[in-house]
Design an enzyme around this catalytic site. Sequence first.
Site, PDB file in Angstrom:
ATOM      1  N   GLU A  52     -17.964 -82.472 -22.147  1.00 53.48           N
ATOM      2  CA  GLU A  52     -18.711 -83.029 -21.019  1.00 53.48           C
ATOM      3  C   GLU A  52     -17.971 -82.872 -19.691  1.00 53.48           C
ATOM      4  O   GLU A  52     -18.590 -82.681 -18.645  1.00 53.48           O
ATOM      5  CB  GLU A  52     -19.023 -84.510 -21.258  1.00 53.48           C
ATOM      6  CG  GLU A  52     -20.010 -84.763 -22.385  1.00 53.48           C
ATOM      7  CD  GLU A  52     -19.337 -84.946 -23.736  1.00 53.48           C
ATOM      8  OE1 GLU A  52     -20.028 -85.311 -24.706  1.00 53.48           O
ATOM      9  OE2 GLU A  52     -18.092 -84.738 -23.818  1.00 53.48           O
ATOM     10  N   PHE A 114     -22.951 -99.344 -30.648  1.00 48.40           N
ATOM     11  CA  PHE A 114     -22.344 -98.040 -30.945  1.00 48.40           C
ATOM     12  C   PHE A 114     -22.504 -97.107 -29.740  1.00 48.40           C
ATOM     13  O   PHE A 114     -23.573 -96.972 -29.177  1.00 48.40           O
ATOM     14  CB  PHE A 114     -23.020 -97.427 -32.179  1.00 48.40           C
ATOM     15  CG  PHE A 114     -22.521 -96.045 -32.503  1.00 48.40           C
ATOM     16  CD1 PHE A 114     -21.214 -95.846 -32.916  1.00 48.40           C
ATOM     17  CD2 PHE A 114     -23.361 -94.940 -32.386  1.00 48.40           C
ATOM     18  CE1 PHE A 114     -20.749 -94.576 -33.218  1.00 48.40           C
ATOM     19  CE2 PHE A 114     -22.911 -93.668 -32.686  1.00 48.40           C
ATOM     20  CZ  PHE A 114     -21.595 -93.481 -33.096  1.00 48.40           C
ATOM     21  N   GLN A 115     -21.412 -96.480 -29.356  1.00 45.77           N
ATOM     22  CA  GLN A 115     -21.333 -95.566 -28.216  1.00 45.77           C
ATOM     23  C   GLN A 115     -21.825 -96.207 -26.912  1.00 45.77           C
ATOM     24  O   GLN A 115     -22.421 -95.540 -26.064  1.00 45.77           O
ATOM     25  CB  GLN A 115     -22.094 -94.260 -28.499  1.00 45.77           C
ATOM     26  CG  GLN A 115     -21.369 -93.376 -29.518  1.00 45.77           C
ATOM     27  CD  GLN A 115     -21.906 -91.964 -29.580  1.00 45.77           C
ATOM     28  OE1 GLN A 115     -23.081 -91.699 -29.304  1.00 45.77           O
ATOM     29  NE2 GLN A 115     -21.053 -91.019 -29.950  1.00 45.77           N
ATOM     30  N   LYS A 164     -31.899 -95.431 -23.490  1.00 49.14           N
ATOM     31  CA  LYS A 164     -32.750 -94.632 -24.382  1.00 49.14           C
ATOM     32  C   LYS A 164     -34.204 -95.095 -24.338  1.00 49.14           C
ATOM     33  O   LYS A 164     -35.129 -94.268 -24.357  1.00 49.14           O
ATOM     34  CB  LYS A 164     -32.215 -94.723 -25.820  1.00 49.14           C
ATOM     35  CG  LYS A 164     -32.977 -93.850 -26.806  1.00 49.14           C
ATOM     36  CD  LYS A 164     -32.355 -93.900 -28.201  1.00 49.14           C
ATOM     37  CE  LYS A 164     -33.100 -92.976 -29.159  1.00 49.14           C
ATOM     38  NZ  LYS A 164     -32.498 -93.011 -30.514  1.00 49.14           N
ATOM     39  N   MET A 481       4.226 -75.012 -11.597  1.00 46.54           N
ATOM     40  CA  MET A 481       4.588 -75.880 -10.488  1.00 46.54           C
ATOM     41  C   MET A 481       5.515 -77.001 -10.942  1.00 46.54           C
ATOM     42  O   MET A 481       6.411 -77.423 -10.197  1.00 46.54           O
ATOM     43  CB  MET A 481       3.326 -76.446  -9.825  1.00 46.54           C
ATOM     44  CG  MET A 481       3.557 -76.978  -8.430  1.00 46.54           C
ATOM     45  SD  MET A 481       4.148 -75.734  -7.252  1.00 46.54           S
ATOM     46  CE  MET A 481       2.598 -75.024  -6.692  1.00 46.54           C
TER      47      MET A 481
END
Length: 574
Positions: A52, A114-115, A164, A481
């Site tokens: 993502e 959940f999630q 949802k 770097m």
Amino acid sequence: MSANLMNGARILLECLTREKVDVIFGYPGGVTLPLYDALYDHPLKHVLVRHEQNACFAAEGYARSTGKVGVCLATSGPGATNLVTALVDAMMDSIPVVAITGQVTTKLIGSDAFQEADTFGITRSCTKHNFLVKKLAELPQTIHEAFHIASTGRPGPVLVDIPKDVFQATTHYTPVSHIHLPGYKVYTEGHAGQIRRAAQLIWESSRPIVYAGGGIIAAGASEDLRELVERVDAPAVCTLMGLGGMPSGHPNFISMPGMHGSYASNMAMTETDLIIALGVRFDDRVTGRLAAFAPHAKVIHVDIDPAEIGKNRTADVPIVGDCQKVLEKLNQELRDSADQKERNEAARAGWRARVRDWMHEHPLEPEFSSDEIKPQHLMSEIDRISGGEAIVCADVGQHQMWAAQFIRFNHPRLWLNSGGLGAMGFGFPAAIGAQMANPDKLVFAIVGDGGFQMSIPELATVANQNLPVKIIVMNNGYLGMIRQWQELFYNNRLSAAELISFPDPEKLAGAYGFKGRTVEKPQHLRAALEAAVAEPGPYLLNVRVSPFENVYPMVPAGGAINEMVLAPPQPVEA
């Protein structure tokens, strides 16, 4: 369903279509399944990334290369939290992105389902604005407001969190006809009196310099910038975010200023008596030690964000407004008062000659070796091939600085990099977004062997989409770097800086169905790059470069920008 009876997922897609979105970058999850079901037979292009964070970086690449709003999509919980780094990146660099995230159903919000994550709370400080849509009736207005906020004023990321059940609910869809945001005000025109004062100050100055940044790119003001520079005949510098705002070959253009800017740029910024600051924020990487920055200079500061004016350096003439609109009016004022140009013309001619002398004293010139490929040699060959016309997406580190120093950009929106945040892993997915937006353009992803391995799963994305991105890995075997700073400031105690192994690029690219190779000899570099560019699909070129080369000039931490280290310390003879 009747013609205008739609569920939330269909309404969202209709809104995106009305915003002229042609591609979104995303990764599905449980709560976004209703949206993906709607996408199944919708003409909107969806690019499945492998993480993502890279969806948002790709959306940034799309936005940075076009000026349009980039769109990314993630599910709830870990999907949404994976966006955060890229959202901060877009916020720091003022990039218009709309991120759409799924959320658990409204009745489960706050129950540790959940999630579930508090996406609205988590992203409040790393977005220009964010929304949590709890009712389907609010969705169309919210989406169009999100695009308006992302793309107007100082651009930035906006997140819309959608549960949802909002995706699943149905209603009669009515298109949104207007945006009404009474608390959101954007000042674009600039104050006429301040613009007149700026013109007067410009003609009074003996040593003016134009200091242009990412605001020039965002405002589409490059032509107005060029007119200003030529009308005043002043030297000009562009920040890391502003490169391409002035054509690199323009006779008034010096280079990039700051920590790894050129000697001439930093000396000119130090000795100037007037800074014409356009779409910049006086970032610490440009100013160095702020108390010692441009000690003799008055400041004209133009920026669309009033919070930036006076934040780091007090402005003698502050102008809040869109750079394009303000420059258009400022150029007209300068045309109307052109008779004043002769007042200090002799002094300004001497100033220009002095800047040219600095450029000749310590020029930015690539280094070459017959034994090993110098990083500067690699960048000069990419510059030769691109001719100032290719899109170059850099990751973060030494290669980013060398690319900024040695690759020319004749136009804006060709140089894409993570400027403010400095997010490793940015370059490759940003190139995916840029290539999707510009299918006929040559796109380079110039990455280090460190940053590339942070986004290496996106090899699947370029392969699946058959995107002809040319992935050039500047491989020095180190986090370059980090190694440079440890060498110079930590007694060469190299701690966690070496990258012990790197995958065989021929096998790695071959596993995804396209070509790759390693090049190690300077005499083979040109042909290897030309072969990569000639390949019709993606190409992975691993370029082994000098492992201990450092980026110069360099301003040490806490130093003033005229206190540059110009070259490696020379050994003392016995």
